[in-house]
Enzyme design. Structure first.
Site, PDB file in Angstrom:
ATOM      1  N   SER A 200      41.759  38.384  42.412  1.00  0.00           N
ATOM      2  CA  SER A 200      43.091  38.647  42.952  1.00  0.00           C
ATOM      3  C   SER A 200      43.668  37.398  43.603  1.00  0.00           C
ATOM      4  O   SER A 200      42.924  36.568  44.146  1.00  0.00           O
ATOM      5  CB  SER A 200      43.013  39.764  43.989  1.00  0.00           C
TER       6      SER A 200
ATOM      7  N   TYR B 231      39.615  43.425  52.056  1.00  0.00           N
ATOM      8  CA  TYR B 231      39.708  43.502  50.597  1.00  0.00           C
ATOM      9  C   TYR B 231      39.685  42.112  49.980  1.00  0.00           C
ATOM     10  O   TYR B 231      38.910  41.819  49.063  1.00  0.00           O
ATOM     11  CB  TYR B 231      40.991  44.235  50.188  1.00  0.00           C
TER      12      TYR B 231
ATOM     13  N   LYS C 169      36.813  39.989  47.440  1.00  0.00           N
ATOM     14  CA  LYS C 169      37.111  39.284  46.194  1.00  0.00           C
ATOM     15  C   LYS C 169      36.654  37.825  46.281  1.00  0.00           C
ATOM     16  O   LYS C 169      36.042  37.288  45.336  1.00  0.00           O
ATOM     17  CB  LYS C 169      38.601  39.347  45.880  1.00  0.00           C
TER      18      LYS C 169
END
Length: 333
Positions: free
Chosen positions: A124, A148, A152
């Site tokens: 991402s 989050y 990643k």
């Protein structure tokens, strides 16, 4: 090639499954259905003309992953499985580290034991944190600003370390910008549970009448119309980038991180206008104060994807909205 798709019943995973099957690959899906629905598999069967092998289970179950890889002769993995809501990650960081990081470790251990050494990872643009310059290229410093994004980034760094340990490993981390739109059949699309976290599905639900209006968070940014600008990419362009990455891995060992974006930024109101045109319906909106942590603009420099993968996005914002409306007004209600 025999390709395992983790999270293959989700929004992006299901589109990748359809695209890979159409390209002649054998696809097996593993999904715990925590953020997807088994009905996706029936729609995939209609799109592909045949059922795709499906295993319901969790990527943290290494024994299940090993048996699945051996049973289906898996040669490569596309890793989509992961929790992905920024706000929720602040509330439940342990869930995110367990599912995303621990899950990837279990997957890699199973791959190692089955001599499967190729993986395309669903990363991402959140790994860039607050943009220091635009457009964002892969040389931009990484600095995630929420759990989050940190999962990643941690997975990317872990894959880099694994690749450095042996020349047998081959990894491409694809840094998504803002995937939107739907499959041309109208049978596959984004169906978030509860309140959508992303702009397009929220706009689509306003257009179809599920929600009364859209909240626009800030109209005083330094952008052409004052609203936030983002790089939206059609999900079919995105999954075509995955196929290009899979092909790239056949001849390239090691670790790569590559942006998947269009290089063009669209504002919130650009999206609203394009969706009104697609749906021929009004999308009422209400201007609200800026949200903490939001940035004025964020868009990609996609040149490396062209140089390394021979890939570029070709679909327009109107294509994105037209396909999303076909999905929303068909089965996405």
């Amino acid at each position: 090639m025999n390709v395992l798709l983790t999270g293959g019943a989700g929004f992006i995973g299901s589109h990748a499954a359809a695209m890979l099957a159409e390209a002649g690959h054998y696809v097996v899906i593993v999904d715990n259905l925590s953020n997807s629905d088994a009905s996706v598999l029936r729609r995939l069967e209609r799109v592909c003309g045949h059922p795709l092998p499906f295993v319901e289970g969790d990527i943290r179950d290494s024994a299940l992953m090993r048996s699945t890889m051996k049973q289906h002769g898996v040669q490569s993995v596309m890793h989509f499985a992961g929790l992905k809501a920024v706000g929720e990650s602040n509330e439940k960081p342990l869930d995110y580290y367990s599912n995303n990081v621990q899950g990837t470790i279990s997957l890699l251990q199973a791959m190692d034991q089955c001599d499967v050494r190729q993986l395309v990872f669903s990363s991402s643009a959140t790994v860039y944190g607050q943009p220091q310059y635009l457009p964002l290229d892969e040389a931009h410093p990484t600095s995630a600003t929420n759990p989050y994004g940190r999962t990643k980034l941690h997975i990317e760094e872990m894959l880099r370390d694994v690749a450095a340990s042996s020349a047998q490993w081959r990894f491409v981390c694809l840094r998504y910008f803002n995937p939107v739109g739907a499959h041309s059949s109208g049978l596959l699309g984004e169906a978030p549970r509860g309140t959508p976290n992303n702009l397009m599905p929220y706009v689509a639900q306003v257009a179809v009448g599920t929600r009364a209006h859209l909240n626009v968070w800030g109209d005083d940014y330094d952008t052409p119309d004052g609203t936030g600008v983002r790089d939206y990419i059609h999900v079919m362009d995105l999954v075509e980038g995955h196929l290009a990455a899979l092909n790239f891995l056949q001849d390239n060992a090691g670790w790569s991180a590559i942006n998947l974006g269009t290089g063009t930024g669209y504002s919130v109101l650009d999206m609203v206008k394009a969706f009104e045109q697609a749906s021929q319906r009004a999308v009422p909106y209400s201007i609200k104060p800026r949200r903490q942590g939001d940035v004025a603009s964020c868009y990609a420099n996609p040149q490396l994807a062209l140089n390394k993968l021979g890939w570029r996005a070709t679909r327009s914002l109107q294509d994105m909205c037209d396909s999303a409306w076909a999905w929303q007004s068909n089965v996405g209600k």
